[in-house]
Design a protein around this motif. Sequence first.
Motif, PDB file in Angstrom:
ATOM      1  N   ASP A  76       0.856  -1.189   0.000  1.00  0.00           N
ATOM      2  CA  ASP A  76       0.000   0.000   0.000  1.00  0.00           C
ATOM      3  C   ASP A  76       0.890   1.237   0.000  1.00  0.00           C
ATOM      4  N   GLU A  77       0.286   2.399  -0.210  1.00  0.00           N
ATOM      5  CA  GLU A  77       1.029   3.659  -0.171  1.00  0.00           C
ATOM      6  C   GLU A  77       0.376   4.578   0.862  1.00  0.00           C
ATOM      7  N   THR A  78       1.187   5.460   1.425  1.00  0.00           N
ATOM      8  CA  THR A  78       0.677   6.500   2.306  1.00  0.00           C
ATOM      9  C   THR A  78       1.310   7.823   1.908  1.00  0.00           C
ATOM     10  N   TYR A  79       0.769   8.915   2.404  1.00  0.00           N
ATOM     11  CA  TYR A  79       1.239  10.249   2.015  1.00  0.00           C
ATOM     12  C   TYR A  79       2.236  10.794   3.023  1.00  0.00           C
ATOM     13  N   VAL A  80       3.268  11.453   2.505  1.00  0.00           N
ATOM     14  CA  VAL A  80       4.271  12.119   3.331  1.00  0.00           C
ATOM     15  C   VAL A  80       4.524  13.497   2.727  1.00  0.00           C
ATOM     16  N   ARG A  81       4.538  14.535   3.549  1.00  0.00           N
ATOM     17  CA  ARG A  81       4.763  15.896   3.037  1.00  0.00           C
ATOM     18  C   ARG A  81       6.261  16.158   2.917  1.00  0.00           C
ATOM     19  N   VAL A  82       6.675  16.528   1.717  1.00  0.00           N
ATOM     20  CA  VAL A  82       8.085  16.836   1.444  1.00  0.00           C
ATOM     21  C   VAL A  82       8.142  18.156   0.671  1.00  0.00           C
ATOM     22  N   GLY A  83       8.872  19.118   1.211  1.00  0.00           N
ATOM     23  CA  GLY A  83       8.977  20.413   0.554  1.00  0.00           C
ATOM     24  C   GLY A  83       7.642  21.086   0.339  1.00  0.00           C
ATOM     25  N   GLY A  84       6.711  20.869   1.268  1.00  0.00           N
ATOM     26  CA  GLY A  84       5.396  21.483   1.163  1.00  0.00           C
ATOM     27  C   GLY A  84       4.432  20.774   0.226  1.00  0.00           C
ATOM     28  N   ARG A  85       4.857  19.646  -0.342  1.00  0.00           N
ATOM     29  CA  ARG A  85       3.995  18.900  -1.260  1.00  0.00           C
ATOM     30  C   ARG A  85       3.846  17.461  -0.777  1.00  0.00           C
ATOM     31  N   TRP A  86       2.702  16.859  -1.108  1.00  0.00           N
ATOM     32  CA  TRP A  86       2.485  15.473  -0.719  1.00  0.00           C
ATOM     33  C   TRP A  86       3.220  14.535  -1.665  1.00  0.00           C
ATOM     34  N   ARG A  87       3.976  13.611  -1.077  1.00  0.00           N
ATOM     35  CA  ARG A  87       4.667  12.569  -1.826  1.00  0.00           C
ATOM     36  C   ARG A  87       4.148  11.209  -1.362  1.00  0.00           C
ATOM     37  N   TYR A  88       4.584  10.165  -2.039  1.00  0.00           N
ATOM     38  CA  TYR A  88       4.039   8.842  -1.779  1.00  0.00           C
ATOM     39  C   TYR A  88       5.098   7.919  -1.181  1.00  0.00           C
ATOM     40  N   LEU A  89       4.749   7.290  -0.074  1.00  0.00           N
ATOM     41  CA  LEU A  89       5.625   6.307   0.550  1.00  0.00           C
ATOM     42  C   LEU A  89       5.028   4.924   0.298  1.00  0.00           C
ATOM     43  N   PHE A  90       5.645   4.181  -0.612  1.00  0.00           N
ATOM     44  CA  PHE A  90       5.230   2.805  -0.891  1.00  0.00           C
ATOM     45  C   PHE A  90       5.804   1.909   0.205  1.00  0.00           C
ATOM     46  N   ARG A  91       4.972   1.004   0.710  1.00  0.00           N
ATOM     47  CA  ARG A  91       5.412   0.106   1.769  1.00  0.00           C
ATOM     48  C   ARG A  91       4.839  -1.290   1.533  1.00  0.00           C
ATOM     49  N   ALA A  92       5.593  -2.302   1.943  1.00  0.00           N
ATOM     50  CA  ALA A  92       5.129  -3.682   1.866  1.00  0.00           C
ATOM     51  C   ALA A  92       5.466  -4.393   3.166  1.00  0.00           C
ATOM     52  N   VAL A  93       4.493  -5.105   3.713  1.00  0.00           N
ATOM     53  CA  VAL A  93       4.712  -5.944   4.886  1.00  0.00           C
ATOM     54  C   VAL A  93       4.186  -7.336   4.570  1.00  0.00           C
TER      55      VAL A  93
END
Length: 232
Positions: A76-93
């Motif tokens: 799944d992916e979650t949102y992370v704010r980087v430089g004032g913009r939302w980026r995507y953190l892909f993760r797998a468990v």
Amino acid sequence: MPLSKRRRFPVEIILLCVRWYCKYGISYRDLAEMMSDRGVSVSPTTIFRWVQRYAPEIEKRVRPNQGPRSRSWRVDETYVRVGGRWRYLFRAVDKHGRLIASMLSGRRDTGAAYRFLRKALRVVSDYPPSSITTDKLASYPKAILRLQNEGLLPQDVEHRTSKYLNNIIEADHGALKRVIRPTRGFQTMKTAAATLTGFEVMRMIRRGHYNKRGCRATSETHLVSQLFGFAA
């Protein structure tokens, strides 16, 4: 080159700061004050530099001891704010909630999904997945098909899109976000990636998701001390 070369502080102090920052989700300023109370005068900026340098190194040294993972993946992916913009953190468990891989991306397209799944497959190359559960993002089927065509993913892998089965990783996103929140966002993708790597690996250690049989360590402190070659 030794990790502590040209460092004014002993590597034990450096690793302590990196571990505490990545484990407890406190601000650099608060951590600097905590160290000052212990007689160590260090600036928040210096601790930031330590995290950038040493968090990926801790992850690099812990990874060979992570042990096997289940062949049932939750992605799944979650949102992370980087430089004032939302980026995507892909993760797998895996189905037990043990981290397989994570990757920060500026995009949420087929190319990003492909790169992430390929990275995850490299991390657990000895035990590829038998099933991959994702949300209904259209990028995943295309990425999975491409990996199968390239021979990097078994042809018989089952791709499932079940919100219920992905509850475990969605809950894990929330736990990770509680550690991220005090950062108030990141300035660049590079610094965000290094810091998130530290958060992920410290959570993995804290939860005991590494191969204890291949390690003499009995605690997080002992594990990191052993990996860096000094007594705790």
